[in-house]
Enzyme design. Structure first.
Site, PDB file in Angstrom:
ATOM      1  N   GLU A 165      20.980 -41.513 -11.335  1.00  0.00           N
ATOM      2  CA  GLU A 165      19.930 -42.273 -12.033  1.00  0.00           C
ATOM      3  C   GLU A 165      20.314 -42.682 -13.452  1.00  0.00           C
ATOM      4  OE1 GLU A 165      16.424 -39.874 -11.450  1.00  0.00           O
ATOM      5  OE2 GLU A 165      16.761 -39.795  -9.290  1.00  0.00           O
ATOM      6  N   ASN A 206      24.265 -42.740  -7.968  1.00  0.00           N
ATOM      7  CA  ASN A 206      23.096 -42.601  -7.105  1.00  0.00           C
ATOM      8  C   ASN A 206      21.848 -42.978  -7.887  1.00  0.00           C
ATOM      9  OD1 ASN A 206      21.839 -41.549  -4.617  1.00  0.00           O
ATOM     10  ND2 ASN A 206      21.106 -39.868  -5.889  1.00  0.00           N
ATOM     11  N   HIS A 242      13.486 -43.872  -1.851  1.00  0.00           N
ATOM     12  CA  HIS A 242      12.147 -43.301  -1.967  1.00  0.00           C
ATOM     13  C   HIS A 242      11.126 -44.453  -1.941  1.00  0.00           C
ATOM     14  CE1 HIS A 242      13.513 -39.239  -2.831  1.00  0.00           C
ATOM     15  NE2 HIS A 242      14.272 -39.679  -3.823  1.00  0.00           N
ATOM     16  N   GLU A 271      18.373 -40.401  -0.103  1.00  0.00           N
ATOM     17  CA  GLU A 271      17.172 -39.582  -0.342  1.00  0.00           C
ATOM     18  C   GLU A 271      15.924 -40.208   0.297  1.00  0.00           C
ATOM     19  OE1 GLU A 271      16.616 -38.551  -4.437  1.00  0.00           O
ATOM     20  OE2 GLU A 271      18.749 -38.315  -4.838  1.00  0.00           O
TER      21      GLU A 271
HETATM   22  O1  G3I Z   1      12.939 -22.916  -9.714  1.00  0.00           O
HETATM   23  C1  G3I Z   1      11.668 -22.982 -10.377  1.00  0.00           C
HETATM   24  C2  G3I Z   1      10.875 -21.713 -10.106  1.00  0.00           C
HETATM   25  O2  G3I Z   1      11.551 -20.622 -10.693  1.00  0.00           O
HETATM   26  C3  G3I Z   1       9.479 -21.860 -10.693  1.00  0.00           C
HETATM   27  O3  G3I Z   1       8.722 -20.715 -10.371  1.00  0.00           O
HETATM   28  C4  G3I Z   1       8.827 -23.117 -10.102  1.00  0.00           C
HETATM   29  C5  G3I Z   1       7.425 -23.336 -10.616  1.00  0.00           C
HETATM   30  O4  G3I Z   1       7.514 -23.812 -11.938  1.00  0.00           O
HETATM   31  O5  G3I Z   1       9.625 -24.283 -10.440  1.00  0.00           O
HETATM   32  C6  G3I Z   1      10.903 -24.181  -9.855  1.00  0.00           C
HETATM   33  O6  G3I Z   1      11.652 -25.331 -10.210  1.00  0.00           O
HETATM   34  C7  G3I Z   1      11.237 -26.504  -9.506  1.00  0.00           C
HETATM   35  C8  G3I Z   1      12.468 -27.081  -8.788  1.00  0.00           C
HETATM   36  O7  G3I Z   1      12.149 -28.329  -8.133  1.00  0.00           O
HETATM   37  C9  G3I Z   1      13.005 -26.099  -7.723  1.00  0.00           C
HETATM   38  O8  G3I Z   1      12.013 -25.905  -6.746  1.00  0.00           O
HETATM   39  C10 G3I Z   1      10.748 -27.538 -10.529  1.00  0.00           C
HETATM   40  O9  G3I Z   1       9.537 -27.069 -11.083  1.00  0.00           O
HETATM   41  C11 G3I Z   1      10.509 -28.871  -9.830  1.00  0.00           C
HETATM   42  O10 G3I Z   1      10.202 -29.880 -10.805  1.00  0.00           O
HETATM   43  C12 G3I Z   1      11.768 -29.319  -9.113  1.00  0.00           C
HETATM   44  O11 G3I Z   1      11.449 -30.529  -8.419  1.00  0.00           O
HETATM   45  C13 G3I Z   1      12.602 -31.210  -7.895  1.00  0.00           C
HETATM   46  C14 G3I Z   1      12.740 -32.555  -8.612  1.00  0.00           C
HETATM   47  O12 G3I Z   1      13.872 -33.268  -8.061  1.00  0.00           O
HETATM   48  C15 G3I Z   1      12.942 -32.378 -10.096  1.00  0.00           C
HETATM   49  O13 G3I Z   1      12.964 -33.671 -10.682  1.00  0.00           O
HETATM   50  C16 G3I Z   1      12.376 -31.474  -6.407  1.00  0.00           C
HETATM   51  O14 G3I Z   1      12.348 -30.230  -5.699  1.00  0.00           O
HETATM   52  C17 G3I Z   1      13.479 -32.354  -5.852  1.00  0.00           C
HETATM   53  O15 G3I Z   1      13.159 -32.749  -4.522  1.00  0.00           O
HETATM   54  C18 G3I Z   1      13.634 -33.615  -6.696  1.00  0.00           C
HETATM   55  O16 G3I Z   1      14.727 -34.327  -6.193  1.00  0.00           O
HETATM   56  C19 G3I Z   1      15.069 -35.519  -6.930  1.00  0.00           C
HETATM   57  C20 G3I Z   1      16.565 -35.717  -6.796  1.00  0.00           C
HETATM   58  O17 G3I Z   1      17.246 -34.568  -7.255  1.00  0.00           O
HETATM   59  C21 G3I Z   1      17.004 -36.974  -7.523  1.00  0.00           C
HETATM   60  N1  G3I Z   1      16.266 -38.144  -7.014  1.00  0.00           N
HETATM   61  C22 G3I Z   1      14.795 -37.994  -7.115  1.00  0.00           C
HETATM   62  C23 G3I Z   1      14.358 -36.752  -6.332  1.00  0.00           C
HETATM   63  C24 G3I Z   1      12.851 -36.624  -6.349  1.00  0.00           C
HETATM   64  O18 G3I Z   1      12.399 -36.401  -7.656  1.00  0.00           O
END
Ligand code: G3I
Length: 355
Positions: A165, A206, A242, A271
Site C-alpha cells: 500500500e 501490493n 477488497h 486479498e
Molecule cells: O494481536 C492483538 C491482540 O493482542 C489484541 O488483544 C487484539 C485486540 O486489541 O488486537 C490484536 O491485534 C489485531 C491484529 O489484527 C491481529 O489480530 C489488531 O487489533 C487488528 O487491527 C489487526 O487487524 C488486521 C488489519 O490488517 C490491520 O490493519 C486484520 O486482521 C487483517 O486482516 C488486515 O489485513 C490487511 C492486510 O494486511 C493489508 N491489506 C488490507 C487488509 C485489511 O485491512
C-alpha cells in the site's frame, strides 16, 4: 499424529486449546466421504494457485478451519503473523514462531506461502512508531528488518509482498514514515534488500483499489514501470481485491491487469473479499458471487498467477470489525457452508482449465 500440526506446534501457536482438540479426526462430514475435490484441484488444472489468508489462531484451534483450508487451497498468506509488530515486538527481539508454524504447515500440505509483508505503514511495532529516529537510523532499521525477516524465510516462500500500500487513493505517494524519511527511494531499496535476502521469491508491490482503471492504478502502473526501468527486482503486482457490493464492480479490470502483465511482471489477486451491508439476502449473495467471478475471470484472462482470498470463512473475517454493519465477505459462511461466491470461483477456475 495429524500431518498438519504437531502437538508442539499447537501449543506454540498459542491456540489456547488442548493439543488433542486440533489433532482430532476431521469434523467436517462430506457426503462423498471427504473425496470432495476442492478449488485447489481445479486451480492446478487451470495452471494457477488458489490461496487464502490464514488466521493462525483459528488454524491452531479449529479442526474444521484447518480441514477446509487444506482441501480448498494450495497457497497461504499469513494474515498477521509476518507483520513487523509481530515478528519484532521489541527492537532486536525477533519472534517468528507463529510464522514458522504456518510455513511448516504449508510445506506439509503442498502449499506455497506468500510472505506478507515487509514494508507497510500499519501494524508497525510501538518501539518504531514511538521512537525518535533520524532518517539515517530509519534507513538502517528498515534495511535490517528486511534482511532479517526475508533472510529468515529464505528459499521457503514463493512470493513476498515487499511494499504494501505505497499509494494514496488519488494516486499520489502515501504519506508514510518511510516516504517522509527516505523519499520514494525506500521502495527501490526495499526491493533490493529483499532480493539480497531471498534470491528466489517473486517480489510484489501490493495495494487495494487498483483493480480497475483509475488514478490509483495509473499511479501503480507508473510506479512499477519506473522500478523496472531502474532495474529494481519487482516481479509482481498484488491487486488486493477488497470489494463492496455497495460501490459497484470496478471498470476496466481485465484491461488494467493486462497492462501490468505487459510490463513484464506477474499479476496476482492477493486479498479478495466482497463485503455487503447486513443482513445477508439471496440477492446480495448473487451480486457477491458475480463480483468474485468477474474478478477471477479477469485475473485468469491475463494469465494471472494466483488468486488469494482474504480469509475463506465469515467466521474469521476482518470485515465486521472494521466496517460496522457489513460482513459476509468470504466464500464460506460461518458454519463453513459454501456460498454462491464459492461456486462462482469454482466455475471460473473450471472454465479456465489450461491443461
Ligand atoms: O494481536 C492483538 C491482540 O493482542 C489484541 O488483544 C487484539 C485486540 O486489541 O488486537 C490484536 O491485534 C489485531 C491484529 O489484527 C491481529 O489480530 C489488531 O487489533 C487488528 O487491527 C489487526 O487487524 C488486521 C488489519 O490488517 C490491520 O490493519 C486484520 O486482521 C487483517 O486482516 C488486515 O489485513 C490487511 C492486510 O494486511 C493489508 N491489506 C488490507 C487488509 C485489511 O485491512
Amino acid at each position: 499424529m495429524d500431518r498438519g500440526l504437531t502437538r508442539r506446534d499447537v501449543l506454540k501457536l498459542g491456540g489456547g486449546v488442548a493439543a488433542g482438540a486440533v489433532l482430532a479426526r476431521p469434523a467436517v462430514a462430506y457426503a462423498d466421504g471427504g473425496r470432495t475435490k476442492g478449488l485447489r484441484d481445479l486451480a492446478r488444472r487451470a495452471g494457477v494457485r488458489v490461496g487464502s489468508a490464514v488466521d493462525t489462531d483459528a488454524l491452531a484451534s479449529e479442526t474444521t478451519y484447518r480441514d477446509v483450508l487444506v482441501r480448498e487451497f494450495d497457497s497461504v498468506t499469513p494474515e498477521n503473523v509476518m507483520k513487523w509488530e509481530v515478528v519484532e515486538p521489541e527492537q532486536g527481539r525477533l519472534d517468528f514462531a507463529a510464522a514458522d508454524m504456518l510455513v511448516r504447515f504449508a510445506e506439509r500440505h503442498g502449499m506455497v506461502v506468500r510472505g506478507h509483508n515487509l514494508v507497510w505503514h500499519n501494524q508497525l511495532p510501538a518501539w518504531l512508531t514511538g521512537g525518535s529516529f533520524t532518517d539515517a537510523q530509519l534507513h538502517d532499521i528498515l534495511r535490517r528488518h528486511i534482511l532479517q525477516e526475508a533472510g529468515h524465510f529464505r528459499g521457503r516462500l514463493s512470493a513476498w509482498d515487499v511494499v504494501n500500500e505505497p499509494l494514496a487513493d488519488d494516486g499520489t505517494m502515501r504519506d508514510t514514515i518511510w516516504l517522509r524519511s527516505m523519499g520514494t527511494e525506500y521502495i527501490d531499496d526495499a526491493f533490493r534488500w529483499a532480493r539480497l535476502a531471498d534470491p528466489r521469491a517473486t517480489l510484489y508491490v501490493n495495494d487495494y483499489n487498483i483493480e480497475g482503471l483509475g488514478p490509483k492504478s495509473d499511479a501503480m502502473y507508473a510506479l512499477v514501470a519506473g522500478l523496472r526501468r531502474r532495474g529494481v527486482p519487482v516481479g509482481g503486482v498484488g491487486v488486493q481485491g477488497h470489494l463492496d457490493i455497495q460501490y459497484g464492480f470496478p471498470g476496466g479490470v481485465t484491461e488494467n491487469l493486462r497492462r501490468f502483465v505487459d510490463l513484464g511482471v506477474d499479476v496476482a489477486l492477493t486479498e479478495v473479499d466482497v463485503r455487503m451491508p447486513l443482513p445477508v439476502t439471496p440477492e446480495k449473495l448473487a451480486t457477491q458471487a458475480d463480483y468474485y467471478r468477474r474478478l477471477v475471470d479477469a485475473c485468469l484472462a491475463v494469465d494471472g498467477v494466483s488468486v488469494t482470498v482474504w480469509g475463506f470463512t465469515d467466521a474469521h473475517s476482518w470485515v465486521p470489525g472494521v466496517f460496522a454493519g457489513e460482513g459476509a465477505a468470504t466464500l464460506f459462511d460461518e458454519q463453513y457452508g459454501r456460498k454462491p461466491a464459492y461456486f462462482a470461483v469454482r466455475d471460473a477456475l473450471a472454465a479456465a482449465r489450461r491443461s
